[in-house]
Design an enzyme around this catalytic site. Sequence first.
Site, short mmCIF file in Angstrom:
data_model
loop_
_atom_site.label_atom_id
_atom_site.label_comp_id
_atom_site.label_asym_id
_atom_site.label_seq_id
_atom_site.Cartn_x
_atom_site.Cartn_y
_atom_site.Cartn_z
N ASP A 92 0.87 -1.17 0.00
CA ASP A 92 0.00 0.00 0.00
C ASP A 92 0.92 1.23 0.00
OD1 ASP A 92 -2.31 1.71 0.52
OD2 ASP A 92 -1.51 1.84 2.56
N ASP B 181 -1.64 -0.64 6.06
CA ASP B 181 -1.85 -0.13 7.41
C ASP B 181 -3.27 0.28 7.70
OD1 ASP B 181 -1.49 3.38 7.46
OD2 ASP B 181 -1.69 2.15 5.68
N ASP C 206 -7.20 -1.67 3.92
CA ASP C 206 -6.24 -2.70 3.52
C ASP C 206 -6.57 -4.07 4.10
OD1 ASP C 206 -4.63 -0.94 2.04
OD2 ASP C 206 -3.58 -0.29 3.84
#
Length: 610
Positions: A312, A504, A508
């Site tokens: 990410d 995080d 996600d």
Amino acid sequence: MNKDRMKIIFGAVLFASAWACAEGGVRTALFVAAYLLCGAEVLLKSVRHILRGDFLDENFLMALATAGAFAIGEYPEAAAVMLFYQTGEFFMDWAQDRSRRCVRALMDLKPQQVRVQEGGEWKEVAPEQVAAGTIFLVKPGERVPLDGVVLQGRAWTDASALTGESLPVEVSAGAEVLSGVISLDGALHMRALRPYAGSAVARILELVENAAAKKTPTERFITRFARYYTPVVVIAAVLCAVLPPLLVPQAQLKDWVYRALVFLVISCPCALVLSVPMGFFGGIGAAARRGVLLKGSGSLEALAHGEMMVFDKTGTLTTGHFAVSGIYPEEGFSAGKLLEWAAYAESTSNHPIAAAVCKAYGQGIDHARLGDVCEQAGCGVSVQVDGRKVFAGGAGGMGAEFKAPAGAQGTAVFVRVDGKYAGYITLSDQLKPDTPRAVAELKRAGFAKVVMLTGDRKSAAQAVAQQAGVDEFYAGLLPADKVARVEQLLKEKTPGRTLLFAGDGINDAPVLARADAGIAMGALGSDAAVEAADVVLTDDNPAKIPQAVRLSRFTLRVVKQNIWFSLGVKAVVLALGAAGVANLWEAVFADVGVSVLAVLNSLRPLAYKD
């Protein structure tokens, strides 16, 4: 372990005394005494397991082999089997204790008391009784008991127990400090951000305590192997004792029974059953000491087989905080004045971009200079500054005829003064310092592809991707789009290899759960991300990922070494025993020696240096 040590010492004394005696009843009695002292526990376990119907284990094999040795009058060898077996068990218990020490050290993180303020006085209470928002005090040299924000005080702190990093960090009013951190030289008045159950320490302890309960495919294989292996060797030993005397002329029953006993002693699968899980446990403990929490040995094996790494962007590769990256005034305007006008305009907004512009300005805002504030939703802010009309915002608020400069990459704040375009300020989410190194090390570690997924705009994503050095990036993705992209990448990877995803945020969590191994940023990450992940980084440092991969691969090599070493030595000595070349003494040394060497080899992950 002291009790076991004394048992071995007294058993050795009795055994040596028996050797010193002449043949006769006293000598036999001493051998029997040494046998019972060292082997009573094994015999009792064997009887209990037989009564439960679960007797095909190493205790049964040892009891059967030594009983047979007594039956054919081999008293010294029967006593020696138990003495050396107990000696081997002692060393294996010692090794197990060493492998657990670094994990047990984490238990010292748990606070016993919290010093809270009640009625103007400080009172010590259990951490579980402290609610979020409670004021508490941390004295010099003490651990921070709960996650909190510093209200008053300044101190250098040691977070090595959480992050594995030894450098102290200075904190003062406004700083967030995780539980488990030590205040080295100052008292801190803090406000609890969350109850103890949700604190960093509580989550770490829960993850480590649950880690050993999850088995890897390798461990499941060893369990199944031992379940079928033991009855096979018992049947083989019986056939070895019975068939040759019946089928081969001049074959002596006593000789073949002795060979069968040697076969049984050698066949104990202790080395495999003990050393394989201990190797994984050592790897989990070594990772925890470095600030990488593995939720089970399956997570370690997934890291070791990693082939694709997917990140990410915001909060994972970047800090998640905007900062001014460039100031571009038009002709007739200075950079300092452009930033001042933008800061005064943005001071009336609570948007993160506005806060970043004001922070870059770095001077106090004199609100007496402001007037006629008008915020245009989604476009920007228009204010009067010293009687001049200033607008700061996006390109959409600059008018239909305005065209953004080609160089305005990322997030840009455009400024207009008294209707005239004055220039623009660019902002970007800052790359974490260790991100490029983490990506480069993953590639050196053999990862075929490093990919970045983000919901951000393409221009912002492209800038981060170039700085980080990733192979591919995909921008403008919703959570469902990220899952779909990971599904596609999973189809591209080599069978038997794994895809790792690091993130995080709450958005996600679905991808963390879908990946072969999900890696969550534990310090800043959401609870949903930490819950869905297989691996948690306590300090959000992406450079810990290649370190964890290398440690996992080293641990897996150690485990495989134990498997092949144990099976190889046993196969050779089993053949020698069946052929009558190896005696019961050699069988004991082969079994206990292999077990001790394999278990000691399992300690190597604890001493691993990256």
